[in-house]
Design a protein around this motif. Structure first.
Motif, mmCIF file in Angstrom:
data_model
loop_
_atom_site.group_PDB
_atom_site.id
_atom_site.type_symbol
_atom_site.label_atom_id
_atom_site.label_comp_id
_atom_site.label_asym_id
_atom_site.label_seq_id
_atom_site.Cartn_x
_atom_site.Cartn_y
_atom_site.Cartn_z
ATOM 1 N N THR A 38 0.808 -1.216 0.000
ATOM 2 C CA THR A 38 0.000 0.000 0.000
ATOM 3 C C THR A 38 0.845 1.270 0.000
ATOM 4 O O THR A 38 2.001 1.259 0.413
ATOM 5 C CB THR A 38 -0.928 0.060 1.230
ATOM 6 O OG1 THR A 38 -0.128 0.058 2.412
ATOM 7 C CG2 THR A 38 -1.913 -1.101 1.249
ATOM 8 N N VAL A 39 0.223 2.327 -0.463
ATOM 9 C CA VAL A 39 0.728 3.691 -0.322
ATOM 10 C C VAL A 39 -0.414 4.468 0.308
ATOM 11 O O VAL A 39 -1.527 4.485 -0.222
ATOM 12 C CB VAL A 39 1.101 4.322 -1.682
ATOM 13 C CG1 VAL A 39 1.497 5.768 -1.509
ATOM 14 C CG2 VAL A 39 2.206 3.543 -2.360
ATOM 15 N N SER A 40 -0.154 5.100 1.453
ATOM 16 C CA SER A 40 -1.191 5.847 2.165
ATOM 17 C C SER A 40 -0.782 7.298 2.299
ATOM 18 O O SER A 40 0.404 7.612 2.387
ATOM 19 C CB SER A 40 -1.399 5.253 3.562
ATOM 20 O OG SER A 40 -1.752 3.900 3.472
ATOM 21 N N PHE A 41 -1.786 8.193 2.331
ATOM 22 C CA PHE A 41 -1.518 9.616 2.471
ATOM 23 C C PHE A 41 -2.790 10.338 2.873
ATOM 24 O O PHE A 41 -3.884 9.780 2.795
ATOM 25 C CB PHE A 41 -0.949 10.206 1.170
ATOM 26 C CG PHE A 41 -1.790 9.944 -0.052
ATOM 27 C CD1 PHE A 41 -2.693 10.891 -0.507
ATOM 28 C CD2 PHE A 41 -1.675 8.751 -0.742
ATOM 29 C CE1 PHE A 41 -3.466 10.649 -1.636
ATOM 30 C CE2 PHE A 41 -2.443 8.497 -1.872
ATOM 31 C CZ PHE A 41 -3.339 9.455 -2.317
ATOM 32 N N ILE A 64 -8.667 3.615 -2.213
ATOM 33 C CA ILE A 64 -9.522 3.603 -1.030
ATOM 34 C C ILE A 64 -9.491 4.998 -0.407
ATOM 35 O O ILE A 64 -8.412 5.534 -0.148
ATOM 36 C CB ILE A 64 -9.017 2.546 -0.021
ATOM 37 C CG1 ILE A 64 -9.010 1.175 -0.700
ATOM 38 C CG2 ILE A 64 -9.852 2.552 1.242
ATOM 39 C CD1 ILE A 64 -8.131 0.150 -0.039
ATOM 40 N N VAL A 65 -10.653 5.599 -0.222
ATOM 41 C CA VAL A 65 -10.757 6.928 0.377
ATOM 42 C C VAL A 65 -11.668 6.833 1.594
ATOM 43 O O VAL A 65 -12.794 6.334 1.487
ATOM 44 C CB VAL A 65 -11.294 7.973 -0.627
ATOM 45 C CG1 VAL A 65 -11.482 9.323 0.049
ATOM 46 C CG2 VAL A 65 -10.366 8.100 -1.829
ATOM 47 N N ARG A 94 -16.062 21.012 -0.668
ATOM 48 C CA ARG A 94 -15.316 21.811 0.311
ATOM 49 C C ARG A 94 -13.972 21.152 0.576
ATOM 50 O O ARG A 94 -13.855 19.929 0.508
ATOM 51 C CB ARG A 94 -16.080 21.918 1.627
ATOM 52 C CG ARG A 94 -17.405 22.649 1.520
ATOM 53 C CD ARG A 94 -18.132 22.755 2.866
ATOM 54 N NE ARG A 94 -18.164 21.472 3.558
ATOM 55 C CZ ARG A 94 -17.875 21.312 4.847
ATOM 56 N NH1 ARG A 94 -17.549 22.342 5.591
ATOM 57 N NH2 ARG A 94 -17.925 20.120 5.409
ATOM 58 N N ILE A 95 -12.978 21.959 0.895
ATOM 59 C CA ILE A 95 -11.664 21.418 1.235
ATOM 60 C C ILE A 95 -11.743 20.813 2.630
ATOM 61 O O ILE A 95 -11.957 21.516 3.617
ATOM 62 C CB ILE A 95 -10.579 22.505 1.173
ATOM 63 C CG1 ILE A 95 -10.456 23.025 -0.252
ATOM 64 C CG2 ILE A 95 -9.237 21.963 1.666
ATOM 65 C CD1 ILE A 95 -9.535 24.211 -0.398
ATOM 66 N N THR A 96 -11.636 19.504 2.678
ATOM 67 C CA THR A 96 -11.618 18.775 3.944
ATOM 68 C C THR A 96 -10.525 17.710 3.866
ATOM 69 O O THR A 96 -10.030 17.389 2.789
ATOM 70 C CB THR A 96 -12.977 18.107 4.241
ATOM 71 O OG1 THR A 96 -13.324 17.255 3.147
ATOM 72 C CG2 THR A 96 -14.070 19.127 4.442
ATOM 73 N N THR A 97 -10.171 17.157 5.019
ATOM 74 C CA THR A 97 -9.114 16.158 5.079
ATOM 75 C C THR A 97 -9.679 14.756 4.888
ATOM 76 O O THR A 97 -10.672 14.390 5.524
ATOM 77 C CB THR A 97 -8.382 16.240 6.433
ATOM 78 O OG1 THR A 97 -7.841 17.554 6.567
ATOM 79 C CG2 THR A 97 -7.261 15.222 6.513
ATOM 80 N N HIS A 98 -9.052 14.007 4.004
ATOM 81 C CA HIS A 98 -9.437 12.627 3.715
ATOM 82 C C HIS A 98 -8.207 11.738 3.845
ATOM 83 O O HIS A 98 -7.093 12.187 3.593
ATOM 84 C CB HIS A 98 -9.986 12.502 2.288
ATOM 85 C CG HIS A 98 -11.181 13.347 2.033
ATOM 86 N ND1 HIS A 98 -12.460 12.927 2.308
ATOM 87 C CD2 HIS A 98 -11.291 14.603 1.546
ATOM 88 C CE1 HIS A 98 -13.310 13.894 1.987
ATOM 89 N NE2 HIS A 98 -12.624 14.920 1.520
ATOM 90 N N THR A 99 -8.427 10.486 4.208
ATOM 91 C CA THR A 99 -7.335 9.519 4.166
ATOM 92 C C THR A 99 -7.477 8.730 2.873
ATOM 93 O O THR A 99 -8.589 8.349 2.486
ATOM 94 C CB THR A 99 -7.367 8.553 5.365
ATOM 95 O OG1 THR A 99 -8.629 7.884 5.391
ATOM 96 C CG2 THR A 99 -7.162 9.310 6.671
ATOM 97 N N ALA A 100 -6.367 8.546 2.193
ATOM 98 C CA ALA A 100 -6.392 7.828 0.921
ATOM 99 C C ALA A 100 -5.336 6.734 0.940
ATOM 100 O O ALA A 100 -4.291 6.867 1.579
ATOM 101 C CB ALA A 100 -6.140 8.797 -0.230
#
Length: 124
Positions: A38-41, A64-65, A94-100
């Motif tokens: 995986t690569v996560s960010f 995956i988000v 809207r600009i919000t934080t997501h994990t991807a």
């Protein structure tokens, strides 16, 4: 501006190697053929784009988000294509934080299992 595959904001788990590729963004790619690597960010924005290389050995990966699979990408192509935007996903208005996370999947065809990640882009 793309975030290069070597950026410290990307967390690589599993087997990944760094490849020097003259035609790639910033001249490098992260490469894996390991199922489950995986690569996560964190993505702070409204749209996510994945930049990769399509090749004859191109494999598949899931995107995956926020814990949900939003797409699967197949990087197979009969001829090599560098700096390809292979996936786009709208994160919201809207600009919000997501994990991807990008997760390498098993090959659907023998010899087509390698993911060549070049960069990720998040639009604010």
């Amino acid at each position: 501006m793309p975030v290069d595959d070597r950026s410290s904001v990307l967390s690589h788990k599993g087997t990944w190697s760094s490849a020097s590729v003259t035609s790639a963004w910033a001249k490098t790619e992260r490469v894996s053929a390991t199922k489950g690597a995986t690569v996560s960010f964190t993505a702070d924005g409204t749209q996510l784009r994945i930049v990769a290389t399509r090749r004859s050995d191109g494999g598949r990966f899931a995107v995956i988000v926020d814990g949900a699979t939003v797409g699967t990408v197949n990087l197979y192509a009969p001829t090599t294509g560098y700096r390809q935007v292979v996936f786009t996903h709208t994160l919201g208005t809207r600009i919000t934080t997501h994990t991807a996370q990008l997760k390498v999947l098993s090959a659907s065809t023998a010899g087509r299992s390698t993911v060549h990640l070049d960069a990720v882009m998040v639009t604010r």
